[in-house]
Write a protein that holds these residues in place. Structure first.
Motif, PDB file in Angstrom:
ATOM      1  N   UNK A 176       0.788  -1.092  -0.118  1.00 48.78           N
ATOM      2  CA  UNK A 176      -0.038   0.121  -0.149  1.00 48.78           C
ATOM      3  C   UNK A 176       0.816   1.439   0.272  1.00 48.78           C
ATOM      4  N   UNK A 177       1.947   1.008   0.796  1.00 44.57           N
ATOM      5  CA  UNK A 177       2.896   2.500   0.824  1.00 44.57           C
ATOM      6  C   UNK A 177       3.401   2.707  -0.453  1.00 44.57           C
ATOM      7  N   UNK A 178       3.784   1.548  -1.308  1.00 41.50           N
ATOM      8  CA  UNK A 178       4.578   1.765  -2.427  1.00 41.50           C
ATOM      9  C   UNK A 178       3.705   2.468  -3.533  1.00 41.50           C
ATOM     10  N   UNK A 179       2.189   2.266  -3.614  1.00 37.00           N
ATOM     11  CA  UNK A 179       1.676   2.585  -4.684  1.00 37.00           C
ATOM     12  C   UNK A 179       1.654   4.121  -4.843  1.00 37.00           C
ATOM     13  N   UNK A 180       1.737   4.813  -5.941  1.00 36.17           N
ATOM     14  CA  UNK A 180       1.973   6.267  -6.207  1.00 36.17           C
ATOM     15  C   UNK A 180       3.293   6.832  -5.690  1.00 36.17           C
ATOM     16  N   UNK A 181       3.977   5.977  -5.292  1.00 32.49           N
ATOM     17  CA  UNK A 181       5.628   6.772  -4.866  1.00 32.49           C
ATOM     18  C   UNK A 181       6.448   6.475  -6.206  1.00 32.49           C
ATOM     19  N   UNK A 182       7.640   7.178  -6.051  1.00 35.48           N
ATOM     20  CA  UNK A 182       8.455   6.764  -7.022  1.00 35.48           C
ATOM     21  C   UNK A 182       9.605   5.991  -6.707  1.00 35.48           C
ATOM     22  N   UNK A 183      10.180   4.939  -7.699  1.00 35.70           N
ATOM     23  CA  UNK A 183      10.736   3.756  -7.227  1.00 35.70           C
ATOM     24  C   UNK A 183      12.234   4.285  -6.841  1.00 35.70           C
ATOM     25  N   UNK A 184      12.440   5.067  -5.927  1.00 43.37           N
ATOM     26  CA  UNK A 184      13.733   5.233  -5.614  1.00 43.37           C
ATOM     27  C   UNK A 184      14.117   4.733  -4.301  1.00 43.37           C
ATOM     28  N   UNK A 185      15.362   4.798  -3.992  1.00 41.31           N
ATOM     29  CA  UNK A 185      16.067   4.147  -2.625  1.00 41.31           C
ATOM     30  C   UNK A 185      15.332   4.509  -1.466  1.00 41.31           C
ATOM     31  N   UNK A 186      15.106   5.622  -1.430  1.00 39.96           N
ATOM     32  CA  UNK A 186      14.197   5.912   0.067  1.00 39.96           C
ATOM     33  C   UNK A 186      12.996   5.392   0.261  1.00 39.96           C
TER      34      UNK A 186
END
Ligand SMILES: Cc1cc2nc3c(=O)[nH]c(=O)nc-3n(C[C@H](O)[C@H](O)[C@H](O)COP(=O)(O)OP(=O)(O)OC[C@H]3O[C@@H](n4cnc5c(N)ncnc54)[C@H](O)[C@@H]3O)c2cc1C
Ligand code: FES
Ligand code: FES
Lengths: 156, 290
Positions: free
Chosen positions: B232-242
């Motif tokens: 859930x946290x990942x959806x909508x985020x940029x796929x970066x290290x942070x």
């Protein structure tokens, strides 16, 4: 106790036998047929000393039932030499000193045999990966890899 | 080591196999590759008086794409996945997974269906199938049904399969463009069960942000674990290290591993975090996003 009549071709010879359901292929080979080249080194499917070819594929015969080999082809280490001449794989282990006690050797040779059938030109990494289910307790893997490379060169 | 006595059956069709399973009820067990079942019977940790070998039933070994799914026959051997061009080119997460299961000789016998049906949280395919959102097809006396992977694992060595049901097919939705997945495992030696392992599957949107995320953890609890909170946290985020560091932390937080000779609870949870981070980074790279 449940018995089954099975027909298995081993090293080119047809065998008929009546076996108990729970008899393991390795015990069938060793105890019933006297083919003691196939070894038992662990009983937990880890060491690969019991490796034989079942319809051409290496399998750990301590984890296959004899009844599962019904109507199939089995090749054991006894089936490698022809007319008293060592197979190039056996020659490779001889020439490169790919063994010390020899306990793991039959399994190593059967796995290597299947590898070279599929891939006549394996890289060192491919050889190491193919034999990763065969454990050697004494000699380390350097000479075993050399033995397989020797065999690959001679099979060409 | 010799198993306790049992009878062995080798039915030639699914119907016959199901009839045998029905007839013998709790006394019977399906035998597929036998690489989990036979070791248990040899150690006498498992028990059955009737083994129904499904290995001679034709038509249960295939890998194909059809109707928007990758379909894997229940009896498909791990070695067949390894040698499949389709798997190598389009489903590298499955190649990652199969290559760390046992060793090549065991993989000649072990089946994908057996790996899932065994219900062992230490097995590697469950986490990958959770990340991929797979569906499992089971056939039993009442016909065929489809079980979402999220409803399949019920407890330690316990699945949604009824005793007379046979797992015949695994269906993985074919991933849309800009998708990628990876499996990362920490093992002590070749062929060992995971100290910790993680599967990650990502689909990126046209804007480069994560649209769909799937995470599964191996050996992180009594059942294979789905990293729901992290997904859930990942959806909508940029796929970066942070982003991945935080997702990995969330996934590991959900883990409840058991201490054993592979390590303490703290160590295993920490390794689940590290493996999740690595799987996410590799998945993003394969999706073309990093
Ligand atoms: C030395 C060794 C190391 C291993 N390491 C790993 C590892 O690192 N990771 C990993 O994931 N696995 C590992 N395995 C397990 C191996 O991959 C198993 O063989 C596999 O998980 C089970 O598949 P199988 O076909 O052999 O199933 P079987 O042993 O035949 O069956 C396992 C269970 O599933 C049931 N079953 C099987 N097929 C079906 C079906 N189609 N429908 C319904 N029920 C079914 C059986 O009744 C049984 O209860 C290892 C095995 C060995 C021997
Ligand atoms: S005896 Fe079969 S693997 Fe060791
Ligand atoms: S030579 Fe002794 S185990 Fe390999």
């Amino acid at each position: 106790m449940a018995q089954h009549t099975i027909h298995v071709t081993i090293n080119g010879t047809a065998h008929e036998a009546t076996v108990e359901s729970r008899l393991l292929l390795v015990h069938f080979l060793r105890d019933v047929l006297g083919l003691t080249g196939t070894h038992i080194g662990c009983d937990t499917t880890h060491c690969g000393a019991c490796t034989v070819l079942l319809d051409g594929e290496p399998v750990k015969s301590c984890t296959v039932l004899a009844v599962q080999a019904d109507r199939k082809q089995v090749k054991t280490v006894e089936g490698l030499a022809e007319n008293g001449n060592l197979h190039p794989i056996q020659q490779g282990f001889w020439e490169e000193h790919g063994l010390q006690c020899g306990f793991c050797t039959p399994g190593m040779m059967m796995t290597s045999y299947a590898l070279l059938q599929r891939n006549p030109n394996p890289s060192e990494a491919e050889i190491r990966q193919a034999i990763s289910g065969n454990l050697c307790r004494c000699t380390g893997y350097v000479n075993i890899v050399k033995a397989v490379q020797h065999a690959a060169a001679n099979l060409k | 080591m010799i198993p306790a006595a049992f009878d062995y059956h080798a039915p030639g069709s699914l119907e016959d196999a199901i009839a045998l399973l029905e007839q013998h009820g709790d006394e019977a067990k399906v035998l597929s590759g036998g690489q989990s079942l036979l070791p248990l019977l040899k150690l006498r940790l498992g028990w059955a008086t009737q083994l129904v070998d499904i290995g001679r039933i034709p038509g249960l070994e295939y890998i194909k794409e059809e109707d928007g799914y990758l379909k894997i026959g229940g009896n498909t051997r791990e070695a067949a996945l390894e040698r499949s061009d389709l798997i190598r080119t389009k489903y590298p997460i499955l190649l990652d997974t199969t290559l760390v299961i046992a060793d090549p000789v065991v993989r000649n016998r072990a089946t994908v269906g057996g790996n899932l049906a065994h219900g062992d949280p230490a097995n590697d395919h469950p986490a990958t199938m959770l990340a991929l959102g797979a569906e499992l097809v089971a056939v039993g006396p009442k016909g065929q049904r489809t079980i979402p992977i999220t409803e399949f694992f019920k407890g330690l060595f316990e699945t949604a399969l009824a005793p007379s049901e046979i797992l015949t097919e695994i269906r993985v939705p074919s991933p849309p463009p800009r998708s990628g997945g990876a499996y990362r495992k920490l093992e002590r030696k070749v062929g060992d069960y995971a100290t910790a392992a993680a599967a990650a599957q990502l689909t990126l949107g046209k804007n480069g942000k994560i649209e769909v995320a799937g995470i599964g953890l191996t050996n992180a609890g009594p059942v294979p674990l789905k990293g729901t909170e992290a997904e859930k946290f990942l959806v909508g985020k940029a796929p970066d290290e942070k982003t991945f560091a935080e997702a990995a932390r969330l996934a590991a937080r959900a883990a409840s591993p058991t201490a054993d000779w592979r390590g303490s609870v703290e160590y295993k949870r920490e390794m689940a975090r590290v493996m999740t981070g690595r799987a996410l980074a590799a998945a993003a790279q394969r999706a073309g996003g990093m």
